[in-house]
Design an enzyme around this catalytic site. Sequence first.
Site, PDB file in Angstrom:
ATOM      1  N   GLY A 250       0.819  -1.203   0.000  1.00 46.16           N
ATOM      2  CA  GLY A 250       0.000   0.000   0.000  1.00 46.16           C
ATOM      3  C   GLY A 250       0.854   1.254   0.000  1.00 46.16           C
ATOM      4  N   GLU A 251       0.349   2.297   0.634  1.00 46.52           N
ATOM      5  CA  GLU A 251       1.046   3.591   0.794  1.00 46.52           C
ATOM      6  C   GLU A 251       1.108   4.399  -0.494  1.00 46.52           C
ATOM      7  OE1 GLU A 251       5.019   2.820   2.264  1.00 46.52           O
ATOM      8  OE2 GLU A 251       4.309   1.700   3.991  1.00 46.52           O
TER       9      GLU A 251
END
Lengths: 358, 358
Positions: free
Chosen positions: A315-316
């Site tokens: 993610g991120e």
Amino acid sequence: MNSLKNLNIKPIENDELRKLLQHNIDQKTKPVGSLGYLEELAIQIGLIQETTKPKLKSPVMLTVASDHGITVEGVSPVPHEITWQQVNNFLNGGGGIGLFCKQFGFDLYVVDAGVDHDFQAHPRLIDKKVRKATRNFLKEPAMTQDECDQAIRNGRDVVALFAEKGSNVVGFGEMGIGNSSPATALLSVFTGLSVEECTGPGCGLDKQGVQNKASVLRQAIEKHGIFDKPEEKLATYGGLEIATMVGGMLEAAQRRMLIVVDGFITTSAFLTAYEICPMVRDYAVFSHCSKEHSHIKMLEYLNGRPLLNLELRLGEGTGSALAYPIIQGSVAMLNDMTSFGEAKVYNVADQKGKGQSE
Amino acid sequence: MNSLKNLNIKPIENDELRKLLQHNIDQKTKPVGSLGYLEELAIQIGLIQETTKPKLKSPVMLTVASDHGITVEGVSPVPHEITWQQVNNFLNGGGGIGLFCKQFGFDLYVVDAGVDHDFQAHPRLIDKKVRKATRNFLKEPAMTQDECDQAIRNGRDVVALFAEKGSNVVGFGEMGIGNSSPATALLSVFTGLSVEECTGPGCGLDKQGVQNKASVLRQAIEKHGIFDKPEEKLATYGGLEIATMVGGMLEAAQRRMLIVVDGFITTSAFLTAYEICPMVRDYAVFSHCSKEHSHIKMLEYLNGRPLLNLELRLGEGTGSALAYPIIQGSVAMLNDMTSFGEAKVYNVADQKGKGQSE
């Protein structure tokens, strides 16, 4: 919803411009079609920007962070304090997203949509906190309609700001312990797929943990129902970072920016934006297919082709950042690759509609 | 073969170093394993360079060009003059490979292994012409064993030169009208797959053209046989660019360089190198899966996982160049991504072997 008033996303299709773009690509010194998906991508970006000479300007990465009341039900193997610790890490240029933004040329901003922590001011931190974490949606809706509306509005405002500063590419990513639960619930209530089909290990649940997570999500959906309106689904099962991304994505499409979608959670925000306004689809590039097994179901539902398939599950926005050089490559091909005329290479396609090489 | 004497490629495996690399990656601020294939790649490069801090130095792209006698049998829809015209185009920074090498930081050299043309000297052109085109392998072997040996030797010499100048990454690509025919024949005689399964449209044959090509290849293989030794298969069915790449790949592995493999034709060279010395496999990264349908069969035979799947079918090394940012990303992750200790993020894995985030 107030936040969705004045929303007016236009389709990008333009037959004449598409033909021009295709013609320009077919004049490049290569067999017709031989750069595959790179060619489609270049055409999409040309249509978004309404030009045969698109430019990628000031790409910005918005990593939107929030906490989740549902974590008290044991749906994540890690404590929610990781959310604010990682936000600080990103602000200092650390973590996967700090690293890859530096490497691939994104300007990184972290948007606090609802982290359960009081941050010190930081030039890279955008304070759009609606409340400290959502409510536990096993017991009550994650957000009130007003809170959800505010988060969408916030996302629109943030993207509008960067658009006005000249960005025409926006990557989205997220940080929020527990957020694979709202993403999974949204996938189920939007597509009709069973909770069991949609639920995966997130950041690292074991088999029993996955079963518990699916059971929590099933009970929540049985309790609240599936609703008709996307906004109701979002308020009930979503997250503040998800709602903020929804607003940001819709605003980005309205302003004809290219939207680079990250993994499972970011795509759940895109799915919600798509259900609110399907036209947003024209503006999206799907950066990668996550290892979270039901991400591919989301992508299939959206008819989205991921650029990368590297079994990422961080993610991120890391997938968005990693895929960006390919997007740059497609635009460079359109603008800068030599044509048959320039290169003095015999254009077979002129004679019989075919090309050369491998 | 003389060219294969003094070949001594070492396996990269080193349990202790692998554990150190894995440990360092697991200390990064991310859930264990969450960067998927990027992590495997970083470990491979660390093992190749025998260090926990690998560096990618002076990446060089060798686009090896040659012509093919088999083109008189109508196996390609385009004239073989395109080979030399494209070589000139590449030397001027044009074409897909000229563009992408500039964009992604490869130093591009074109190796003339057997183009049917007299080139003017150019600082980016390496003259390793063995003869002007191979023979028509429907009638006689494409190369004599001596010619094939010379091409392998040439490839080794070219790579040795760049290794001595400090490069530790070498991308391979090719240009040669008709070269999907030798690549297809090699795939068939190495793997035992039928010619019909292996034959595709190359740069753009229609259905009838593909049938003719398969028929030509089947007749050739029936005439000459399949041989035991890889060098005999290569001399009989290969190409001068393919043999030169075989030598280059073997030398690169011997010198512990990272080999970035391009599409169908380049992978057929790698397949040949692998059959000569399986240890070469440890040094390879497969940049992409080509649209040529039997490339995936080659990759499966080699147990190779492609980084990209963008339906490219251009060759030249374009896939190798496009995949390079991902390789750089994996090395940057290993060297520069923050660890839990540096970032003051709670390391859940220390407590129970798990991580955080998506």
